[in-house]
Structure formats: structure tokens, C-alpha cells
Write a protein that holds these residues in place. Structure first.
Motif, PDB file in Angstrom:
ATOM      1  N   UNK A  18       0.849  -1.189   0.000  1.00 39.68           N
ATOM      2  CA  UNK A  18       0.000   0.000   0.000  1.00 39.68           C
ATOM      3  C   UNK A  18       0.883   1.237   0.000  1.00 39.68           C
ATOM      4  N   UNK A  19       0.528   2.224  -0.794  1.00 38.71           N
ATOM      5  CA  UNK A  19       1.290   3.464  -0.865  1.00 38.71           C
ATOM      6  C   UNK A  19       0.908   4.367   0.308  1.00 38.71           C
ATOM      7  N   UNK A  20       1.720   4.376   1.341  1.00 33.30           N
ATOM      8  CA  UNK A  20       1.466   5.209   2.515  1.00 33.30           C
ATOM      9  C   UNK A  20       2.029   6.623   2.375  1.00 33.30           C
ATOM     10  N   UNK A  21       2.518   6.941   1.172  1.00 37.02           N
ATOM     11  CA  UNK A  21       3.033   8.276   0.881  1.00 37.02           C
ATOM     12  C   UNK A  21       4.064   8.709   1.930  1.00 37.02           C
ATOM     13  N   UNK A  22       5.184   7.966   2.023  1.00 34.70           N
ATOM     14  CA  UNK A  22       6.194   8.243   3.047  1.00 34.70           C
ATOM     15  C   UNK A  22       6.756   9.651   2.947  1.00 34.70           C
TER      16      UNK A  22
ATOM     17  N   UNK B 136      -1.642   4.705 -14.002  1.00 34.39           N
ATOM     18  CA  UNK B 136      -1.327   3.291 -14.241  1.00 34.39           C
ATOM     19  C   UNK B 136       0.165   3.092 -14.455  1.00 34.39           C
ATOM     20  N   UNK B 137       0.749   3.902 -15.317  1.00 31.25           N
ATOM     21  CA  UNK B 137       2.173   3.754 -15.634  1.00 31.25           C
ATOM     22  C   UNK B 137       3.037   3.991 -14.399  1.00 31.25           C
ATOM     23  N   UNK B 138       2.712   5.004 -13.620  1.00 28.44           N
ATOM     24  CA  UNK B 138       3.526   5.319 -12.445  1.00 28.44           C
ATOM     25  C   UNK B 138       3.350   4.295 -11.333  1.00 28.44           C
ATOM     26  N   UNK B 139       2.179   3.682 -11.241  1.00 28.49           N
ATOM     27  CA  UNK B 139       1.989   2.600 -10.265  1.00 28.49           C
ATOM     28  C   UNK B 139       2.934   1.450 -10.575  1.00 28.49           C
TER      29      UNK B 139
ATOM     30  N   UNK C 213      -7.036   5.364  -4.590  1.00 30.39           N
ATOM     31  CA  UNK C 213      -7.385   5.974  -5.868  1.00 30.39           C
ATOM     32  C   UNK C 213      -6.415   5.543  -6.962  1.00 30.39           C
ATOM     33  N   UNK C 214      -5.148   5.391  -6.629  1.00 26.14           N
ATOM     34  CA  UNK C 214      -4.182   4.896  -7.608  1.00 26.14           C
ATOM     35  C   UNK C 214      -4.553   3.486  -8.066  1.00 26.14           C
ATOM     36  N   UNK C 215      -4.995   2.649  -7.125  1.00 27.54           N
ATOM     37  CA  UNK C 215      -5.409   1.291  -7.484  1.00 27.54           C
ATOM     38  C   UNK C 215      -6.644   1.316  -8.385  1.00 27.54           C
ATOM     39  N   UNK C 216      -7.582   2.213  -8.091  1.00 23.65           N
ATOM     40  CA  UNK C 216      -8.781   2.321  -8.922  1.00 23.65           C
ATOM     41  C   UNK C 216      -8.427   2.761 -10.343  1.00 23.65           C
ATOM     42  N   UNK C 217      -7.498   3.717 -10.468  1.00 23.88           N
ATOM     43  CA  UNK C 217      -7.066   4.159 -11.792  1.00 23.88           C
ATOM     44  C   UNK C 217      -6.343   3.034 -12.535  1.00 23.88           C
ATOM     45  N   UNK C 218      -5.504   2.309 -11.826  1.00 25.10           N
ATOM     46  CA  UNK C 218      -4.801   1.176 -12.430  1.00 25.10           C
ATOM     47  C   UNK C 218      -5.812   0.178 -12.991  1.00 25.10           C
ATOM     48  N   UNK C 219      -6.791  -0.199 -12.174  1.00 24.28           N
ATOM     49  CA  UNK C 219      -7.800  -1.165 -12.612  1.00 24.28           C
ATOM     50  C   UNK C 219      -8.589  -0.638 -13.800  1.00 24.28           C
TER      51      UNK C 219
END
Length: 226
Positions: A30-34, A43-46, A55-61
Motif C-alpha cells: 500500500x502506498x502510505x506516501x512516506x 497506471x504507468x507510475x503505479x 485511488x491509484x489502485x482504482x485508476x490502475x484497474x
């Protein structure tokens, strides 16, 4: 739109179904934004960074399954504590399901068994209640329509315009019992007081959930505190 790379096309070809995409996301940290550096990656950056928040996961999907004929639909939740959640949603054989990633086990994906998006949204209600959260509304948004002309799929920079659009988008209200919300919150507090950082997973109708990421396995068999 910038074309997919060869590696991206191979990954998309491999992730042909919602279940395959959910399994892929479950394996990502999970991206906890350290460091307090907020992100909203495409998608590409994930793929590049190897992690994703909700939200990043939703965009990826949305990007992956759009290539397999699914409309790029996301469902946005509003909460009283302003900690909103976004999931990818899809329709299969007349029933709605979802793909999601979260810090909370109960906010991951759902199997395609729900008659309407509202029914799907309500399946998240109990698990959304923690120390501060409570769902108050939801909206289903077609990213292709609302983000036409904006590169939310493959951008190398943060795609904050998507978040701003979702925050401004009209949501349908969800009206529920205050007494039930209070009871759920007190039950959650008792669970966390007993088990510390572990979060509960033993909610009703777990059979409608998709499989959880491995990090939630230790809490799988912990019952509620009576």
C-alpha cells in the motif's frame, strides 16, 4: 494518449479479468506516501513505483480493464470525516462488483453479486465505520467521459485533476440509522482496544468479499469483542 510500452501491453494482456487485477493489486504494498509527500499516480507510475493507494489502485484497474472492454468506472465514497475512498466498479452478467486497495481490510473488492451500485456501496457501510468514518454518499463516475482530453491513464506526473473532479462531483446521499452507526463504532473501539493495531475482518456476508491481501491474514480469525 502516449501508447503503452511493450511491458505494459504484456501486463494488460495477462490481467484479463477483474479477479486477476485484484490479485495483482493485493500483492502490491500500500502506498502510505512516506515523508508526507502526497501522490496520485497513473497506471504507468503505479507500475514504476510498485505500490498504490486506493485511488491509484482504482485508476490502475480502470486502465487495465478498459482494454478488455470494461468502461472505466469508479465509485467515490464520501465520509463524515472527509477520508473518502475510491474503488473501481464493473458490471458482469447483470451484477455489480468492485476492485479496491485500502489500509482497511473491509474496504477491498467485492464479488459481482450486487443488483445496483447502491447495493454495492452499502456493502461497505459497516466496514467503513472506525474511530471517525461513516459513509454519507456515493457516486459512480465514468473517467473516460469526465476526464476527456486529460491524460489520467499514463501521465508521468501526479494526476490531481482526477481527485479534484471526484471531490466536486455530485454524490447520492446514503441515509442510515444513527443508532446503528453508534453501535458499530463502539464495537470497533472495543476490538481495537483489545487487539491494538489489528483491524477487524469478521463482518457479515464476508462471502461477497474478494480475497484480502496477505498483510491482513493475522486478523482473519479474530472475533468481535462482546
Amino acid at each position: 494518449m502516449t501508447p503503452f510500452t511493450t511491458a505494459e501491453r504484456r501486463l494488460i494482456a495477462r490481467l484479463r479479468t477483474p479477479a486477476a487485477v485484484q490479485r495483482y493489486l493485493n500483492r502490491l504494498p500500500y502506498n502510505n506516501e512516506p515523508g508526507g509527500r502526497a501522490t496520485l499516480r497513473s497506471f504507468r507510475a503505479v507500475i514504476t513505483h510498485g505500490c498504490a493507494h486506493c485511488l491509484e489502485a482504482a485508476l490502475f484497474a480502470a486502465v487495465v480493464l478498459e482494454q478488455h472492454g470494461y468502461p472505466p468506472l469508479v465509485l467515490s465514497f464520501e465520509s463524515i470525516d472527509k477520508l473518502d475512498h475510491v474503488i473501481f466498479v464493473y458490471k458482469r452478467r447483470g451484477r455489480w462488483g468492485s476492485i479496491a486497495r485500502s489500509r482497511d481490510p473491509g474496504l477491498h473488492g467485492r464479488r459481482p453479486v450486487f443488483a445496483t451500485p447502491r447495493d454495492l456501496a452499502l456493502s461497505y457501510y459497516d466496514a467503513y465505520i472506525d474511530f471517525t468514518g461513516r459513509v454519507t454518499g456515493y457516486a459512480v463516475v465514468n473517467l473516460a467521459r469526465e476526464m476527456d482530453g486529460y491524460d489520467w491513464r499514463l501521465a508521468g506526473t501526479n494526476v490531481w485533476k482526477v481527485e479534484r473532479m471526484l471531490l466536486d462531483y455530485p454524490h447520492r446521499g446514503i441515509v442510515t440509522s444513527d443508532a446503528r452507526a453508534d453501535w458499530l463504532r463502539e464495537r470497533y473501539r472495543r476490538f481495537r482496544a483489545r487487539y491494538g493495531s489489528i483491524k477487524p475482518v469478521q463482518y457479515p456476508r464476508r462471502d461477497r468479499w474478494t480475497a484480502l491481501p496477505a498483510e491482513f491474514n493475522p486478523s482473519r480469525n479474530l472475533g468481535w469483542v462482546s
